[in-house]
Design a protein around this motif. Sequence first.
Motif, PDB file in Angstrom:
ATOM      1  N   VAL A 263       0.843  -1.194   0.000  1.00  0.00           N
ATOM      2  CA  VAL A 263       0.000   0.000   0.000  1.00  0.00           C
ATOM      3  C   VAL A 263       0.878   1.243   0.000  1.00  0.00           C
ATOM      4  CG1 VAL A 263      -1.838  -1.198   1.224  1.00  0.00           C
ATOM      5  CG2 VAL A 263      -0.153   0.099   2.517  1.00  0.00           C
ATOM      6  N   GLU A 264       0.327   2.318  -0.477  1.00  0.00           N
ATOM      7  CA  GLU A 264       1.069   3.578  -0.539  1.00  0.00           C
ATOM      8  C   GLU A 264       1.385   4.074   0.869  1.00  0.00           C
ATOM      9  OE1 GLU A 264       0.574   8.103  -2.397  1.00  0.00           O
ATOM     10  OE2 GLU A 264      -0.989   6.577  -2.668  1.00  0.00           O
ATOM     11  N   GLY A 265       2.647   4.362   1.106  1.00  0.00           N
ATOM     12  CA  GLY A 265       3.068   4.830   2.417  1.00  0.00           C
ATOM     13  C   GLY A 265       3.347   3.723   3.402  1.00  0.00           C
ATOM     14  N   GLY A 266       3.085   2.466   3.018  1.00  0.00           N
ATOM     15  CA  GLY A 266       3.273   1.354   3.936  1.00  0.00           C
ATOM     16  C   GLY A 266       4.718   1.128   4.333  1.00  0.00           C
ATOM     17  N   GLU A 267       5.651   1.524   3.462  1.00  0.00           N
ATOM     18  CA  GLU A 267       7.065   1.335   3.772  1.00  0.00           C
ATOM     19  C   GLU A 267       7.473   2.129   5.013  1.00  0.00           C
ATOM     20  OE1 GLU A 267      10.473  -0.574   3.531  1.00  0.00           O
ATOM     21  OE2 GLU A 267       8.860  -0.864   2.061  1.00  0.00           O
ATOM     22  N   HIS A 268       6.845   3.276   5.227  1.00  0.00           N
ATOM     23  CA  HIS A 268       7.144   4.065   6.436  1.00  0.00           C
ATOM     24  C   HIS A 268       6.704   3.312   7.694  1.00  0.00           C
ATOM     25  CE1 HIS A 268       8.206   7.383   3.883  1.00  0.00           C
ATOM     26  NE2 HIS A 268       6.982   7.481   3.372  1.00  0.00           N
ATOM     27  N   VAL A 269       5.578   2.603   7.602  1.00  0.00           N
ATOM     28  CA  VAL A 269       5.100   1.817   8.742  1.00  0.00           C
ATOM     29  C   VAL A 269       6.036   0.643   8.995  1.00  0.00           C
ATOM     30  CG1 VAL A 269       3.182   0.486   9.681  1.00  0.00           C
ATOM     31  CG2 VAL A 269       2.728   2.497   8.273  1.00  0.00           C
ATOM     32  N   VAL A 270       6.519   0.001   7.920  1.00  0.00           N
ATOM     33  CA  VAL A 270       7.454  -1.112   8.059  1.00  0.00           C
ATOM     34  C   VAL A 270       8.725  -0.645   8.766  1.00  0.00           C
ATOM     35  CG1 VAL A 270       8.933  -2.724   6.801  1.00  0.00           C
ATOM     36  CG2 VAL A 270       6.558  -2.376   6.090  1.00  0.00           C
ATOM     37  N   GLU A 271       9.262   0.489   8.342  1.00  0.00           N
ATOM     38  CA  GLU A 271      10.469   1.010   8.979  1.00  0.00           C
ATOM     39  C   GLU A 271      10.221   1.347  10.439  1.00  0.00           C
ATOM     40  OE1 GLU A 271      11.565   4.306   6.576  1.00  0.00           O
ATOM     41  OE2 GLU A 271      12.247   3.068   4.893  1.00  0.00           O
ATOM     42  N   PHE A 272       9.040   1.832  10.747  1.00  0.00           N
ATOM     43  CA  PHE A 272       8.680   2.115  12.138  1.00  0.00           C
ATOM     44  C   PHE A 272       8.694   0.836  12.966  1.00  0.00           C
ATOM     45  CE2 PHE A 272       5.210   2.017  15.243  1.00  0.00           C
ATOM     46  CZ  PHE A 272       5.584   3.037  16.108  1.00  0.00           C
ATOM     47  N   LEU A 273       8.087  -0.231  12.443  1.00  0.00           N
ATOM     48  CA  LEU A 273       8.038  -1.497  13.170  1.00  0.00           C
ATOM     49  C   LEU A 273       9.436  -2.085  13.349  1.00  0.00           C
ATOM     50  CD1 LEU A 273       4.874  -3.134  11.531  1.00  0.00           C
ATOM     51  CD2 LEU A 273       5.038  -2.048  13.771  1.00  0.00           C
ATOM     52  N   LEU A 274      10.261  -1.999  12.327  1.00  0.00           N
ATOM     53  CA  LEU A 274      11.638  -2.481  12.449  1.00  0.00           C
ATOM     54  C   LEU A 274      12.386  -1.719  13.535  1.00  0.00           C
ATOM     55  CD1 LEU A 274      12.561  -2.897   8.670  1.00  0.00           C
ATOM     56  CD2 LEU A 274      12.282  -4.740  10.350  1.00  0.00           C
ATOM     57  N   TRP A 275      12.081  -0.442  13.664  1.00  0.00           N
ATOM     58  CA  TRP A 275      12.704   0.387  14.696  1.00  0.00           C
ATOM     59  C   TRP A 275      12.209   0.016  16.091  1.00  0.00           C
ATOM     60  CZ3 TRP A 275      10.098   4.364  17.537  1.00  0.00           C
ATOM     61  CH2 TRP A 275      10.937   5.195  18.292  1.00  0.00           C
ATOM     62  N   VAL A 276      10.952  -0.403  16.198  1.00  0.00           N
ATOM     63  CA  VAL A 276      10.363  -0.753  17.500  1.00  0.00           C
ATOM     64  C   VAL A 276      10.862  -2.103  17.989  1.00  0.00           C
ATOM     65  CG1 VAL A 276       8.216  -1.442  18.652  1.00  0.00           C
ATOM     66  CG2 VAL A 276       8.288   0.649  17.282  1.00  0.00           C
ATOM     67  N   PHE A 277      10.923  -3.093  17.093  1.00  0.00           N
ATOM     68  CA  PHE A 277      11.202  -4.463  17.512  1.00  0.00           C
ATOM     69  C   PHE A 277      12.698  -4.695  17.713  1.00  0.00           C
ATOM     70  CE2 PHE A 277       7.027  -5.270  15.341  1.00  0.00           C
ATOM     71  CZ  PHE A 277       6.341  -5.524  16.523  1.00  0.00           C
ATOM     72  N   VAL A 278      13.183  -4.240  18.841  1.00  0.00           N
ATOM     73  CA  VAL A 278      14.568  -4.470  19.267  1.00  0.00           C
ATOM     74  C   VAL A 278      14.528  -5.532  20.363  1.00  0.00           C
ATOM     75  CG1 VAL A 278      16.624  -3.431  20.282  1.00  0.00           C
ATOM     76  CG2 VAL A 278      15.198  -2.104  18.713  1.00  0.00           C
ATOM     77  N   ARG A 279      15.262  -6.596  20.172  1.00  0.00           N
ATOM     78  CA  ARG A 279      15.192  -7.711  21.122  1.00  0.00           C
ATOM     79  C   ARG A 279      15.681  -7.318  22.512  1.00  0.00           C
ATOM     80  NH1 ARG A 279      16.978 -10.456  16.332  1.00  0.00           N
ATOM     81  NH2 ARG A 279      15.404 -11.943  15.569  1.00  0.00           N
ATOM     82  N   ASP A 280      16.698  -6.507  22.576  1.00  0.00           N
ATOM     83  CA  ASP A 280      17.247  -6.082  23.871  1.00  0.00           C
ATOM     84  C   ASP A 280      16.344  -5.002  24.461  1.00  0.00           C
ATOM     85  OD1 ASP A 280      18.656  -5.229  26.049  1.00  0.00           O
ATOM     86  OD2 ASP A 280      20.532  -4.866  24.981  1.00  0.00           O
ATOM     87  N   PRO A 281      15.678  -5.247  25.585  1.00  0.00           N
ATOM     88  CA  PRO A 281      14.762  -4.238  26.146  1.00  0.00           C
ATOM     89  C   PRO A 281      15.454  -2.951  26.565  1.00  0.00           C
ATOM     90  CG  PRO A 281      15.114  -6.035  27.713  1.00  0.00           C
ATOM     91  CD  PRO A 281      15.729  -6.463  26.414  1.00  0.00           C
TER      92      PRO A 281
END
Length: 409
Positions: A263-281
């Motif tokens: 979807v248009e603009g979805g890549e920004h959401v993907v990058e956001f999720l990649l930034w959030v999901f850090v294994r080390d708390p």
Amino acid sequence: YGTVYKAYLPSEPFEVAVKVIDMPKTIHDPCTLGDIFSEVTIMDEMRCEPRVCHLVDYGVSSGSYYIATSWYRMSLKAWRSAQPPDSLQANMRVYLSIATKLIDAVCRLDDRRVVHFDLKCDNVLLLPLSPHTTSEEMLRQPPGAVAPNFDVFLADFGESMVYATGEDGYTTRNRGTEYIKSPEMLTVANASSKERSTYDRRKKVGANKATDVWALGCLIYELLTGEFLFFDDDWIRFFIRVTSDSMGDDIMAPERLAPLRAVEGGEHVVEFLLWVFVRDPVRRPTIQDVAKRWDVVRMLVANGAPDSEAPEDAAACVSAPDLAASMVMRDSDRAGIAMLAREDFSATESEEARCGWNAVHLSDRLLVGAEPNAVRQVDGREVDSLRRAGVTSVVDCSRLGGGVVASEK
């Protein structure tokens, strides 16, 4: 745990939900008293928070405990399940607006030192902004809508905990739904084992509020796609993917990200999720960081601008019609003055039924309501001017275009 009943109080103009939990009858039955006490404590502490399920009453009857709350139309899970399979592109702005409300709700939990531990669409309840809005109208948002015609409320605090200091905010108890658990929660059973080769008595172990940031990322993905991000029929593969990098650098399976990238603009959401999901708390972003970055994501998706064209102060530049009062509340430096944000009234159905007009709330000189000439009552008292209500400066967002910073009027 427990059974939920819908009830109507003749003395009050609203319905309630009553959750009844049976007391253990034998020594072999699970004892839920601790969870009930924690749930009631948290809901009572957050009774005045607008993003939390409202506690009406609680107590003990013959053979059972009960918790009475306001009745809500539906869960976010039921709402999302009723959306068409291909609705992501058409309703993207509505979904992003809902996600903003969810982030604000978790920010409020963090302010009150509460960790939910079970953030998912099933535990988010919906209530229309207007009592005249039907359930069908909630399910079918108006074409071109940029915000939903309902508000969101966090519910089910049975797995939650409240703490006094940061040192107390850790748990070594396994909590929450399996496929939204953070890496530290999945390994919490082994966290305090002294037999581990990496055991360090000086290091605080267990899961804390960083777990809610992980679960919030899962919740946003579930909202956008209707599915659990990390669900896998093979539990071992799920466990390895979340807790270690032995399956490669991709913490999220590429096929899970495909619907967003389509979807248009979805890549920004993907990058956001990649930034959030850090294994080390310890290295994972805080909820405050998440809130600020999400403001940028919404702007980029709305404007269709690539990252390189984002303004330097992108966190402060949001679409003025979407400028929610909650955003200003959590970043007072951005507001600087009292603000009148044009949005549907924030009163509950019962408040609207009693008042019969737009009921708004005045907090720290921040007025949230409809247009200036629609304000009739503030904090339960009638007003004939904003100045008499204690508002000396007003920002009118109703006439501003998108992508600009609201200025003083």
